[in-house]
Every structure is written in C-alpha cells, then in structure tokens.
Write an enzyme that holds these catalytic residues in place. Structure first.
Site: not given
Length: 256
Positions: A25, A73
């Site tokens: 991340d 995503n």
C-alpha cells in the site's frame, strides 16, 4: 504504527515465518509526495517487490504472497487501471525470467476472466516456466478478493455435493480450505501492510485467522530489505498461542 523491536531479538530457523503475505500500500501517496503521477508510484513499487523477494528468499521464507491488484481496484480511474495492466504485462515478460533463474516458482491467484487474453496467456506461460522451481513460491494476488476466494471454493464444494461426490456431512474446514486458491500452501504466519493503514482489506480472509499482523508507516516504494528484516524481528519477538495458554506452550516446548 510501526512496531518498535529490540535489535537483540534474532531471527533464526525456529522463529522465521514460513509464509509471509504483504498488502503493498501507498504507491499513489508516495507518488503524490514526490509530485509525480500516480503510475510512477506503481513503477517504483516494482523495485520494492524485487528487494522483498530477494530478502525473503535469502531468509528462507517458503512462500511470499503479494496483494498486487484487488477486485475493488477496478474502481480506480481508468487511466490508472490501464497503466497497471501494462505494468503487470511488462513485469510478466521481464521479471519472470529472473525468478526462474533464481529457482523461484510463480503462482497467480484471483479471477483472471477480467484480464485481457494476452495478459491471461502470459500468466499461464509464467507459471508453466517456473512450476518446478523449489527455492520459494511467489504468489501474486491479482483481481483477488478474500470473499471471492471463499465463494468460489464454496461453489466447487457445492458442485461436488450435487454430483454425489461429497455429502454435506463430509464437509469440514479442511474440505473448504482445500478448494481455496492457495489451500495447498502453508497458512500465512505474518501479514504486513505498508503505508500506515491497519486493516486487511478483503485479503486472504480465511487464511489470516491466526496470522500475526504487522503494520508499517513506510510507503511501499520505500519498503526494502531493512524494513523487511524489521518485520521479521517483530515476528520473532511474538509468541503464537493458537488458543493455548503460555503454560501449555512452554510445556510443549519442554517436551520437544
């Protein structure tokens, strides 16, 4: 918040994780902090992937699972998603040869149906090339979600019940786990998430039941071998109970 661990805690074969899972991340935030386009963060993150793969291989980790692209995503801007797909294809074409030279097996988990035919073909070729490698298994989770994984496993088991291969009474935790994407691999011992977020975000939901969690404030493009070793030291300093008491664990160790 990153955990502080004494340098006196050593990592050896007895307290090293067999399976490490990582949520990579902070690529976009890294790019923003450097006044770059978001895709620049993803490109920089590839260097961190190389560094972490090398560190884990040297430390004797058996399985490394990286959360590369979640099923959520796809909601990102179309330009970013397209750039990610190009980067993924580039990595499969260039990085897989390095994995093969270093005896590392590649597995890709997730719903491949949403990817282009070319990308799907490269995935198959990469797995085929590296399937007999034995040093370490690198698992890439792409278009993956933990809920999807459990759902697809449940469908497979239900189909076997419908076909008369199984009965409902045959179904156990082990039955369902065997139908999960990496049900044949050791369960993760350590899950790392970078960039300061402290949640699992639909990653390996079944598998993380007893996994040690480690959260780092470092953005993924800046997460390299020193940060990886720091996570290993944190893991080495923990006592994994699996529902048992400290006395039970100490007694079992004394008998070994």
């Amino acid at each position: 918040m990153t955990e502080s661990v004494s340098a006196e805690v050593s990592v050896n074969a007895d307290n090293r994780p067999r399976h490490v899972a990582i949520i990579m991340d902070g690529n976009n935030r890294w790019a923003k902090s450097h006044r770059l386009a978001g895709v620049a963060g993803h490109k920089a993150g590839v260097n961190s992937v190389r560094a972490v793969v090398e560190a884990c291989a040297r430390e004797g980790v058996e399985v490394l699972t990286l959360f590369a692209f979640s099923s959520e995503n796809w909601r990102r801007p179309e330009e970013e998603v397209s750039a990610l797909m190009r980067l993924f294809l580039f990595a499969l074409e260039r990085e897989v040869k390095k994995l093969h030279r270093n005896n590392i097996r590649l597995r890709i988990i997730g719903d491949r149906s949403a990817f282009s035919p070319t990308l799907q073909e490269r995935m198959v070729q990469a797995e085929e090339l590296t399937r007999d490698n034995t040093l370490m298994t690198l698992v890439i989770a792409a278009n993956y979600g933990g809920q999807w994984d459990i759902t697809q496993a449940t469908r497979q088991v239900a189909a076997k019940v419908q076909a008369g291969i199984l009965t409902p009474s045959d179904i156990t935790d082990a039955t369902l786990q065997a139908h999960l994407s990496i049900g044949d691999l050791p369960m993760p011992d350590l899950m790392i998430r970078t960039a300061g977020e402290q949640r699992v975000s639909n990653f390996l939901l079944w598998h993380l039941a007893y996994t040690e969690l480690y959260f780092s404030d470092v953005y993924w493009p800046d997460f390299r071998e020193p940060q990886m070793l720091e996570a290993f030291r944190a893991y080495a300093g923990r006592q994994r109970r699996f529902g048992q008491t400290d006395d039970q664990i100490q007694s079992r160790r004394a008998q070994q």
